[in-house]
Design an enzyme around this catalytic site. Sequence first.
Site, mmCIF file in Angstrom:
data_model
loop_
_atom_site.group_PDB
_atom_site.id
_atom_site.type_symbol
_atom_site.label_atom_id
_atom_site.label_comp_id
_atom_site.label_asym_id
_atom_site.label_seq_id
_atom_site.Cartn_x
_atom_site.Cartn_y
_atom_site.Cartn_z
ATOM 1 N N HIS A 32 29.367 -30.001 23.458
ATOM 2 C CA HIS A 32 30.151 -29.335 24.496
ATOM 3 C C HIS A 32 29.678 -27.896 24.736
ATOM 4 O O HIS A 32 29.623 -27.427 25.866
ATOM 5 C CB HIS A 32 31.620 -29.344 24.080
ATOM 6 C CG HIS A 32 32.558 -28.917 25.158
ATOM 7 N ND1 HIS A 32 32.986 -29.758 26.159
ATOM 8 C CD2 HIS A 32 33.160 -27.728 25.399
ATOM 9 C CE1 HIS A 32 33.806 -29.102 26.971
ATOM 10 N NE2 HIS A 32 33.926 -27.875 26.533
ATOM 11 N N SER A 77 34.768 -29.648 33.362
ATOM 12 C CA SER A 77 35.514 -30.887 33.115
ATOM 13 C C SER A 77 36.519 -30.639 31.998
ATOM 14 O O SER A 77 36.281 -29.810 31.120
ATOM 15 C CB SER A 77 34.551 -31.997 32.700
ATOM 16 O OG SER A 77 33.852 -31.610 31.533
ATOM 17 N N HIS A 78 37.632 -31.337 32.058
ATOM 18 C CA HIS A 78 38.607 -31.317 30.956
ATOM 19 C C HIS A 78 39.060 -32.752 30.717
ATOM 20 O O HIS A 78 40.240 -33.068 30.776
ATOM 21 C CB HIS A 78 39.780 -30.382 31.284
ATOM 22 C CG HIS A 78 39.999 -29.347 30.231
ATOM 23 N ND1 HIS A 78 41.231 -28.981 29.755
ATOM 24 C CD2 HIS A 78 39.114 -28.603 29.509
ATOM 25 C CE1 HIS A 78 41.106 -28.055 28.819
ATOM 26 N NE2 HIS A 78 39.830 -27.813 28.655
ATOM 27 N N ARG A 99 39.229 -18.502 34.925
ATOM 28 C CA ARG A 99 38.753 -17.348 34.138
ATOM 29 C C ARG A 99 37.230 -17.220 34.183
ATOM 30 O O ARG A 99 36.694 -16.118 34.109
ATOM 31 C CB ARG A 99 39.250 -17.437 32.699
ATOM 32 C CG ARG A 99 40.744 -17.223 32.562
ATOM 33 C CD ARG A 99 41.175 -17.024 31.115
ATOM 34 N NE ARG A 99 40.816 -18.143 30.267
ATOM 35 C CZ ARG A 99 41.495 -19.290 30.170
ATOM 36 N NH1 ARG A 99 42.600 -19.458 30.896
ATOM 37 N NH2 ARG A 99 41.094 -20.261 29.375
ATOM 38 N N GLN A 224 44.871 -27.478 24.275
ATOM 39 C CA GLN A 224 45.457 -26.146 24.350
ATOM 40 C C GLN A 224 46.768 -26.148 25.141
ATOM 41 O O GLN A 224 47.038 -27.069 25.900
ATOM 42 C CB GLN A 224 44.454 -25.188 25.022
ATOM 43 C CG GLN A 224 43.069 -25.221 24.404
ATOM 44 C CD GLN A 224 42.143 -26.257 25.025
ATOM 45 O OE1 GLN A 224 42.577 -27.212 25.657
ATOM 46 N NE2 GLN A 224 40.855 -26.087 24.825
ATOM 47 N N ASP A 252 35.337 -15.154 29.106
ATOM 48 C CA ASP A 252 36.586 -15.878 28.900
ATOM 49 C C ASP A 252 36.528 -16.539 27.524
ATOM 50 O O ASP A 252 35.482 -17.018 27.107
ATOM 51 C CB ASP A 252 36.674 -16.900 30.048
ATOM 52 C CG ASP A 252 37.246 -18.233 29.648
ATOM 53 O OD1 ASP A 252 38.322 -18.237 29.052
ATOM 54 O OD2 ASP A 252 36.606 -19.253 29.949
ATOM 55 N N GLY A 508 27.073 -25.413 36.616
ATOM 56 C CA GLY A 508 27.351 -26.828 36.376
ATOM 57 C C GLY A 508 27.942 -27.065 35.007
ATOM 58 O O GLY A 508 28.207 -26.131 34.243
#
EC number: 6.3.5.3
Length: 704
Positions: A32, A77-78, A99, A224, A252, A508
């Site tokens: 990640h 992405s999340h 952020r 989170q 951030d 990206g």
Amino acid sequence: MFPHEEKLIREKLGREPNDLEKAMLEVMWSEHVSYKSSRKWLKLLPTKNEHVILGPGEDAGIIKFDDKTWIVIGIESHNHPSAVEPYGGAATGVGGIVRDILCMGARPIALLDPIRFGPLEKEKNRYLFEYVVKGIADYGNRIGVPTVGGETEFDESLDNYTLVNVACIGIMRPEHLVHSYVTEPGLKLVIVGNRTGRDGIHGVTFASEELGENAEEEDRSAVQIPDPFTEKLLIEATLEAVYTGKVKALKDLGGGGLTCAASEMVGKRGFGAIIYADKVPLREPGMTPLEVMISESQERMLFAIKPEDVEELGKIFEKYELEWSVVGEVIEEPKFIVYWKGRKVAELPIELLTNVPTIEWPMKEYRIEEDVETPQISLEEAFEKVWRSPNVISKRWVWEQYDHEVQGRTVIKPGFDSAVLKINEEYGLAITADGNPTHCYLNPYHGAMGVVVEVVRNLVSVGAKPLALVDNLNFASPERPEVYWSFVETIKGLADAAKAFGLAYVSGNVSFYNEVVNKPVKPTPVVAGVGKVKLEKIPRGPREGDLIGLIGETRKELGGSELYRVLGVSKGIAPRVDLEVEKRNAESVLKLIEEGLVSFVHDVSRGGVAVALAELSTWFNVGIKSEITTSLLPLDFAFSESHGRYIVTFPEENLEAVKKIAPITLLGRIGGEKFELKINGEKVSKTVKWLSDVHWNELYRIMD
């Protein structure tokens, strides 16, 4: 981390890392954060053109809009967090990308949300859909940033899972640019915003592996907690601080928390940092230095400030009732040192954290394309099935929950080919996002090219000249040889299509390991694009009596189409892209709009010509009478998803002028109260009222 990586770390350190060092290395060496499986291939993407001020490498990309205005854009992405806790996962995804825009010195002005789910027949998928949308809506609405577009798609490969991509656009003046890296030692590192808690610990390592069967219970602590009210204050305080000119670097605290933000900020130019972890304001008692260093608590920023300016900027943070603390300093020596209550608890070479070796996985080509017979079905029945498909019906249920007009810039609202934001009195910014996993699954290279050219067509349809792109690559585990091959093919397709248009990718995101219990998602590259449009030239809609024309050739290309999806056909051959034709047709359409010859333009994509015409009818509440003679079978002409096509409407007196600019096939005329489509004598006839009821209300009925 893989065993060979742990061995390499021990060799470079000459010792066994302690628990804190190991945790920090696990964060920084995660897929990640490090992009270790994708970095090599991402270099194939074009990243420069005359509009690009800043390409990939920082938190967001920057494009020149004019001499006084720069546009900042990023995409994230999340996926994993949203699959485990859809409300919090989606909300914090919005907060994170906002952020990223903010820390370049820009004010966030718009969001796009390309989101994907499993079939809505299943309660779990409806639950994920409902709460992802609610998470995005609540967070975006409360921070005052409008969600103006995106896409929503449903696919069986996403059963019990979700892909949540969020793009953010910001606006800034050139003099306010702040970089994410420091260029001198001696600066103080100041943390601002929310207190640090135990939420999001191991968030990036959790996002770098497949989800297990019990992910909802086991992984919830890795998601989170969102706090949009603090984010709103953080936006205003950060911009006020930036406008003083005294912020030397800004990051951030996202994935990887303080470890990632601080090490990347100092390490890019070879500096080091001392971090006083016990100076970080805590939300929970008894936290350890390990928890503090890798927590991913949201709404936190890391500022690099000269010692003499700390108090002045601190007063700005206090004005917005934000907590702040000096938590470290930049040092000349390239080391990352952590202290806890006066005791040194970690010391690592900065390079070991920020310079992670790449991994090349084995690749295996797959070929699943094959010509298939289209099932026997009447044109009318096929149209009803496609028109009712959750992928085709209006997503008003989604965007009605978003405040898409806050800030007062929205000229074209959600639901059309592109949204348009007013930037100044004369010009607007067109923004759009697209993906097509069904085409990309059949042929990753041509599918990826198709995504780029659809973005271009969507921008061109509102009269915008495309400026730049961002990409979000959602894939299953790169350790699967077929997946890794499809990933590389996708990048080649994205690169070739962008180069043909002279477009660059300025930012990206890569998201791997998108699979649940051994079930991989389809290759899903999502591309967002921005373009510049003269506000007075935007086509505003067809008028009664206007002719309807088609620019571009329709071929028998039903592989991966919406028709095949609703008929349960999973094979076929994906549509091919002819880049020369795409360029020529895009230029022709821009000329037609520039010369004021057309009243409306609509890209032909999902659902083909039949759906594009029916959308025209419902968007403007007008009848359409269309009679077509073609060498293709009626189903092929109606539902083919061939690229390079636009529907245009125009007054009859403009016909000759239109023909001089673009080769055009006349399809029919605007008028009456019915939607009538006749192809080689086979007919679809519906009232506009019926079309509109299905289009606007079907999703409400499904979600009721």
